[in-house]
Design an enzyme around this catalytic site. Sequence first.
Site: not given
Length: 323
Positions: A114, A250, A280
């Site tokens: 990520c 993020h 996500n």
Amino acid sequence: MTLRAVAIGIGHYLPERVVPNSEFEATLDTTDEWIQSRSGIQQRHFAAEGETTSNLAARAAEAALQDAGITTADVDAIIVATSTADLTFPSAATMVQSELGMTHGFAFDIQAVCAGFVYALSTANAIILSGQARRVLVIGAETFSRIMDWTDRATCVLFGDGAGALVLEAREGDGTAADSGILATDLHSDGQFKDLLYVDGGVSTQSTGHLRMQGNQVFRHAVEKLASTAETALEKAGLTSEDVDWIVPHQANIRIIQGTARKMGLDMDRVVVTVQDHGNTSAASIPLALSVAKQRGQIKPGDLIVTEAIGGGLAWGAVVLRW
């Protein structure tokens, strides 16, 4: 004069299939309310059968190039941040290079889960400042739907597929925090936490594997580390959180986003949030959020932006840039 890596174009791509939370209710002990209350996610996009990470990345790249008003002939390098490349090798970046019809320059992948796009931005910045390239296409792209355990309600409802791309160009600045472009970067990793977020398979274990996560532990590390790396990057640039126009974090979980903003002393009206629509998307989430924010009219020329992310590794970092 000081050389800066300046953002001149942004774009994104999302697969056509939209998956609302309600779709999971038929196969899992979960509800739309449960998912939203714990993550803020309402829906996500899943890639179609045969649609790969490099396909998504190429579409996002085309949008970014169009936004920048340039073609692949003007690009020197491509960096793709991804944990879900099409093949073990060659890199997804070389596949994007081919799909875009680009036969010059160089292309490679970065894998920091990520945090991948933050790592890719930092790398592209270094390449530009060293004179190895004048324009770099930086892409975050993922098909996390391919590594989900569909029986694990704690993870499979959180992730989605997508891609975002940013074009960086070498430009002269005055060497002050008022310059456009990347002003500072800050990267970290600590492998002792590798078991908190990982995929239980890979090439050397001869299995594809599924994503595994200790959510509570990741949350505990995320808020502290994200706020710390963002503040360090700002300090490197000679700035503070009071100078920030937008945090583009993020997009993992709304509670992490809110907790990080609080720790930095920032109101949520200065935070770009897209997690509700995309889930996500790992390395794709920051460029995707940047692109959506520009489309919304939130991000404008001259705005000071901080991006920060944390992912498996654990790997985390932040970038400070002026739009």
